[in-house]
Design a protein around this motif. Structure first.
Motif, PDB file in Angstrom:
ATOM      1  N   ALA A  38       0.842  -1.197   0.000  1.00 28.67           N
ATOM      2  CA  ALA A  38       0.000   0.000   0.000  1.00 28.67           C
ATOM      3  C   ALA A  38       0.875   1.243   0.000  1.00 28.67           C
ATOM      4  O   ALA A  38       2.074   1.177   0.276  1.00 28.67           O
ATOM      5  CB  ALA A  38      -0.889  -0.005   1.238  1.00 28.67           C
ATOM      6  N   GLU A  39       0.253   2.346  -0.288  1.00 28.02           N
ATOM      7  CA  GLU A  39       0.962   3.611  -0.204  1.00 28.02           C
ATOM      8  C   GLU A  39       1.417   3.828   1.228  1.00 28.02           C
ATOM      9  O   GLU A  39       0.725   3.466   2.174  1.00 28.02           O
ATOM     10  CB  GLU A  39       0.048   4.759  -0.640  1.00 28.02           C
ATOM     11  N   ALA A  48      -0.621  -4.987   1.853  1.00 33.25           N
ATOM     12  CA  ALA A  48      -2.068  -4.997   1.671  1.00 33.25           C
ATOM     13  C   ALA A  48      -2.564  -6.406   1.368  1.00 33.25           C
ATOM     14  O   ALA A  48      -3.630  -6.814   1.826  1.00 33.25           O
ATOM     15  CB  ALA A  48      -2.473  -4.046   0.549  1.00 33.25           C
ATOM     16  N   ALA A  49      -1.791  -7.165   0.578  1.00 33.03           N
ATOM     17  CA  ALA A  49      -2.201  -8.519   0.193  1.00 33.03           C
ATOM     18  C   ALA A  49      -0.974  -9.302  -0.256  1.00 33.03           C
ATOM     19  O   ALA A  49       0.055  -8.728  -0.602  1.00 33.03           O
ATOM     20  CB  ALA A  49      -3.218  -8.454  -0.940  1.00 33.03           C
ATOM     21  N   PHE A  50      -1.110 -10.631  -0.247  1.00 29.61           N
ATOM     22  CA  PHE A  50      -0.002 -11.487  -0.659  1.00 29.61           C
ATOM     23  C   PHE A  50      -0.532 -12.804  -1.200  1.00 29.61           C
ATOM     24  O   PHE A  50      -1.645 -13.214  -0.893  1.00 29.61           O
ATOM     25  CB  PHE A  50       0.939 -11.764   0.526  1.00 29.61           C
ATOM     26  N   LEU A  51       0.273 -13.434  -2.015  1.00 26.48           N
ATOM     27  CA  LEU A  51      -0.022 -14.761  -2.542  1.00 26.48           C
ATOM     28  C   LEU A  51       1.310 -15.482  -2.693  1.00 26.48           C
ATOM     29  O   LEU A  51       2.190 -14.996  -3.393  1.00 26.48           O
ATOM     30  CB  LEU A  51      -0.733 -14.660  -3.888  1.00 26.48           C
ATOM     31  N   PHE A  52       1.467 -16.609  -2.005  1.00 22.38           N
ATOM     32  CA  PHE A  52       2.673 -17.421  -2.124  1.00 22.38           C
ATOM     33  C   PHE A  52       2.319 -18.711  -2.835  1.00 22.38           C
ATOM     34  O   PHE A  52       1.385 -19.407  -2.460  1.00 22.38           O
ATOM     35  CB  PHE A  52       3.268 -17.764  -0.755  1.00 22.38           C
ATOM     36  N   ALA A  53       3.076 -19.044  -3.861  1.00 22.23           N
ATOM     37  CA  ALA A  53       2.861 -20.275  -4.629  1.00 22.23           C
ATOM     38  C   ALA A  53       4.040 -21.213  -4.426  1.00 22.23           C
ATOM     39  O   ALA A  53       5.180 -20.783  -4.259  1.00 22.23           O
ATOM     40  CB  ALA A  53       2.694 -19.953  -6.110  1.00 22.23           C
ATOM     41  N   LEU A  54       3.728 -22.509  -4.453  1.00 21.00           N
ATOM     42  CA  LEU A  54       4.733 -23.556  -4.322  1.00 21.00           C
ATOM     43  C   LEU A  54       4.641 -24.501  -5.505  1.00 21.00           C
ATOM     44  O   LEU A  54       3.556 -24.725  -6.044  1.00 21.00           O
ATOM     45  CB  LEU A  54       4.506 -24.379  -3.049  1.00 21.00           C
ATOM     46  N   ARG A  72      -5.379  -8.012   3.705  1.00 22.14           N
ATOM     47  CA  ARG A  72      -5.678  -7.365   4.982  1.00 22.14           C
ATOM     48  C   ARG A  72      -7.026  -6.659   4.901  1.00 22.14           C
ATOM     49  O   ARG A  72      -7.440  -6.181   3.846  1.00 22.14           O
ATOM     50  CB  ARG A  72      -4.559  -6.404   5.346  1.00 22.14           C
ATOM     51  N   ALA A  73      -7.705  -6.600   6.030  1.00 24.82           N
ATOM     52  CA  ALA A  73      -9.092  -6.122   6.109  1.00 24.82           C
ATOM     53  C   ALA A  73      -9.361  -4.804   5.369  1.00 24.82           C
ATOM     54  O   ALA A  73     -10.349  -4.720   4.629  1.00 24.82           O
ATOM     55  CB  ALA A  73      -9.529  -6.031   7.567  1.00 24.82           C
ATOM     56  N   PRO A  74      -8.534  -3.783   5.512  1.00 29.44           N
ATOM     57  CA  PRO A  74      -8.863  -2.521   4.830  1.00 29.44           C
ATOM     58  C   PRO A  74      -8.917  -2.626   3.300  1.00 29.44           C
ATOM     59  O   PRO A  74      -9.499  -1.770   2.644  1.00 29.44           O
ATOM     60  CB  PRO A  74      -7.737  -1.575   5.252  1.00 29.44           C
ATOM     61  N   TRP A  75      -8.314  -3.662   2.735  1.00 28.67           N
ATOM     62  CA  TRP A  75      -8.236  -3.782   1.283  1.00 28.67           C
ATOM     63  C   TRP A  75      -9.088  -4.918   0.727  1.00 28.67           C
ATOM     64  O   TRP A  75      -9.058  -5.180  -0.469  1.00 28.67           O
ATOM     65  CB  TRP A  75      -6.777  -3.960   0.856  1.00 28.67           C
ATOM     66  N   ARG A  76      -9.847  -5.608   1.576  1.00 27.96           N
ATOM     67  CA  ARG A  76     -10.681  -6.705   1.089  1.00 27.96           C
ATOM     68  C   ARG A  76     -11.784  -6.177   0.185  1.00 27.96           C
ATOM     69  O   ARG A  76     -12.250  -5.061   0.325  1.00 27.96           O
ATOM     70  CB  ARG A  76     -11.288  -7.472   2.268  1.00 27.96           C
TER      71      ARG A  76
END
Length: 142
Positions: A38-39, A48-54, A72-76
């Motif tokens: 986020a800013e 703000a958000a994440f995605l981890f791939a395996l 995270r809640a503010p960005w859902r």
């Protein structure tokens, strides 16, 4: 807001160092993972958000697992998860991955709706999560 492979205010991690820093997992796929920052003026925590791939080596089909996804809640409900997964779909296809898998609890209806909207279908393989409470007063059972 930006979608990035990984960055930090004081430290810039590269493709080689991110896997160890982010998860330490030997099958971590940094090119199929995302971190949305986020800013700086919006929050003390820039994530703000994440995605981890395996990588999943348990099948003959080149498969990746969307291992951990969160917003995270503010960005859902702002489109971040859709953007991250869409980006991963494009990159996975280009990298020769032929199947993406993920696990989600059946009570997480918003996530289920999102995944279905993005073309994911139930595998039919199913799995059970079993749990047993252990308390001092519980009967001993073999």
């Amino acid at each position: 807001m930006r979608i990035a492979g990984w960055s930090r205010a004081r430290q810039r991690l590269d493709q080689t160092s991110w896997p160890q820093h982010a998860t330490g997992h030997p099958r971590f796929l940094p090119d199929l993972s995302c971190l949305v920052l986020a800013e700086a003026d919006r929050s003390d925590n820039p994530v703000a958000a994440f995605l981890f791939a395996l990588a999943d080596g348990s099948t003959d089909t080149p498969t990746a697992v969307l291992h951990c996804l969160g917003t995270r809640a503010p960005w859902r409900r702002s489109g971040l998860a859709t953007a991250m997964i869409s980006r991963v779909l494009r990159r996975a296809r280009s990298a020769g991955v032929r199947q993406l898998r993920l696990k989600v609890t059946d009570s997480n209806h918003p996530a289920l709706a999102l995944y279905r909207k993005l073309g994911f279908v139930e595998s039919g393989q199913g799995f059970a999560v079993l749990m047993r409470q252990l308390t001092p007063e519980a009967d001993e059972q073999p």
